[in-house]
Motif scaffolding. Structure first.
Motif, PDB file in Angstrom:
ATOM      1  N   PHE A 184       0.831  -1.200   0.043  1.00  0.00           N
ATOM      2  CA  PHE A 184       0.036   0.031  -0.004  1.00  0.00           C
ATOM      3  C   PHE A 184       0.809   1.305  -0.174  1.00  0.00           C
ATOM      4  O   PHE A 184       0.510   2.256  -0.619  1.00  0.00           O
ATOM      5  CB  PHE A 184      -0.920  -0.091   1.108  1.00  0.00           C
ATOM      6  CG  PHE A 184      -2.083  -1.118   0.895  1.00  0.00           C
ATOM      7  CD1 PHE A 184      -2.990  -0.733   0.113  1.00  0.00           C
ATOM      8  CD2 PHE A 184      -2.463  -1.980   1.642  1.00  0.00           C
ATOM      9  CE1 PHE A 184      -4.172  -1.605   0.053  1.00  0.00           C
ATOM     10  CE2 PHE A 184      -3.234  -3.044   1.779  1.00  0.00           C
ATOM     11  CZ  PHE A 184      -4.340  -2.748   0.439  1.00  0.00           C
ATOM     12  N   TYR A 195      -3.701   4.561   2.439  1.00  0.00           N
ATOM     13  CA  TYR A 195      -3.990   4.404   1.128  1.00  0.00           C
ATOM     14  C   TYR A 195      -5.455   4.463   0.733  1.00  0.00           C
ATOM     15  O   TYR A 195      -5.735   5.196  -0.235  1.00  0.00           O
ATOM     16  CB  TYR A 195      -3.167   3.367   0.496  1.00  0.00           C
ATOM     17  CG  TYR A 195      -3.696   3.226  -1.203  1.00  0.00           C
ATOM     18  CD1 TYR A 195      -2.959   4.070  -2.025  1.00  0.00           C
ATOM     19  CD2 TYR A 195      -4.160   2.092  -1.398  1.00  0.00           C
ATOM     20  CE1 TYR A 195      -3.219   4.093  -3.405  1.00  0.00           C
ATOM     21  CE2 TYR A 195      -4.703   2.302  -2.895  1.00  0.00           C
ATOM     22  CZ  TYR A 195      -4.037   2.870  -3.692  1.00  0.00           C
ATOM     23  OH  TYR A 195      -4.405   2.823  -5.206  1.00  0.00           O
ATOM     24  N   ASP A 196      -6.094   3.263   1.289  1.00  0.00           N
ATOM     25  CA  ASP A 196      -7.670   3.454   0.987  1.00  0.00           C
ATOM     26  C   ASP A 196      -8.384   4.733   1.254  1.00  0.00           C
ATOM     27  O   ASP A 196      -9.275   5.248   0.475  1.00  0.00           O
ATOM     28  CB  ASP A 196      -8.221   2.383   1.821  1.00  0.00           C
ATOM     29  CG  ASP A 196      -7.954   0.812   1.194  1.00  0.00           C
ATOM     30  OD1 ASP A 196      -7.342   0.841  -0.011  1.00  0.00           O
ATOM     31  OD2 ASP A 196      -7.848   0.073   1.760  1.00  0.00           O
ATOM     32  N   ASP A 197      -8.037   5.296   2.495  1.00  0.00           N
ATOM     33  CA  ASP A 197      -8.725   6.611   2.826  1.00  0.00           C
ATOM     34  C   ASP A 197      -8.096   7.665   1.930  1.00  0.00           C
ATOM     35  O   ASP A 197      -9.014   8.539   1.326  1.00  0.00           O
ATOM     36  CB  ASP A 197      -8.013   7.115   4.123  1.00  0.00           C
ATOM     37  CG  ASP A 197      -8.330   6.005   5.382  1.00  0.00           C
ATOM     38  OD1 ASP A 197      -9.762   5.766   5.406  1.00  0.00           O
ATOM     39  OD2 ASP A 197      -7.453   5.616   6.012  1.00  0.00           O
ATOM     40  N   MET A 235      -7.250   7.348  -1.359  1.00  0.00           N
ATOM     41  CA  MET A 235      -8.063   7.306  -2.675  1.00  0.00           C
ATOM     42  C   MET A 235      -9.473   7.514  -2.467  1.00  0.00           C
ATOM     43  O   MET A 235     -10.282   7.925  -3.377  1.00  0.00           O
ATOM     44  CB  MET A 235      -7.754   5.655  -3.282  1.00  0.00           C
ATOM     45  CG  MET A 235      -6.332   5.473  -3.441  1.00  0.00           C
ATOM     46  SD  MET A 235      -5.605   6.474  -4.434  1.00  0.00           S
ATOM     47  CE  MET A 235      -6.643   6.535  -5.972  1.00  0.00           C
ATOM     48  N   ALA A 236     -10.135   7.264  -1.328  1.00  0.00           N
ATOM     49  CA  ALA A 236     -11.457   7.365  -1.080  1.00  0.00           C
ATOM     50  C   ALA A 236     -11.752   9.056  -1.273  1.00  0.00           C
ATOM     51  O   ALA A 236     -12.432   9.588  -1.808  1.00  0.00           O
ATOM     52  CB  ALA A 236     -11.876   6.914   0.016  1.00  0.00           C
TER      53      ALA A 236
END
Length: 82
Positions: A9, A61-63, A65-66
């Protein structure tokens, strides 16, 4: 951005930032236990990456990208640069 060497990530986050033409400062928490402690104190999370824009904690990373998909990441970066 707080990272470690063995982190997919982290690589993905750096690839995304590079694709957007952005610069970042990388802090390797696997090389410095004091930096890991600092990251946990700031982010209240133990996983990497932990991404900050200025003093604003974006998350992992997910945060990031969201936030980007919602149209909020680049304005945050641009606001921090001014």
């Amino acid at each position: 951005m707080y990272t470690s060497a063995i982190c997919g990530f982290c690589v993905a986050a750096k690839t995304f930032l590079k694709s957007q033409g952005l610069d970042w400062r990388e802090v390797r928490v696997d090389l410095d236990p004091a930096e890991r402690e600092h990251m946990v104190a700031r982010a209240r999370r133990t996983s990497v990456p932990q991404i900050f824009v200025g003093q604003t904690h974006v998350g992992g990373y997910d945060d990031m990208m969201a936030l980007h998909r919602q149209g909020g990441f680049l304005p945050l970066v641009q606001g921090a640069a001014s």
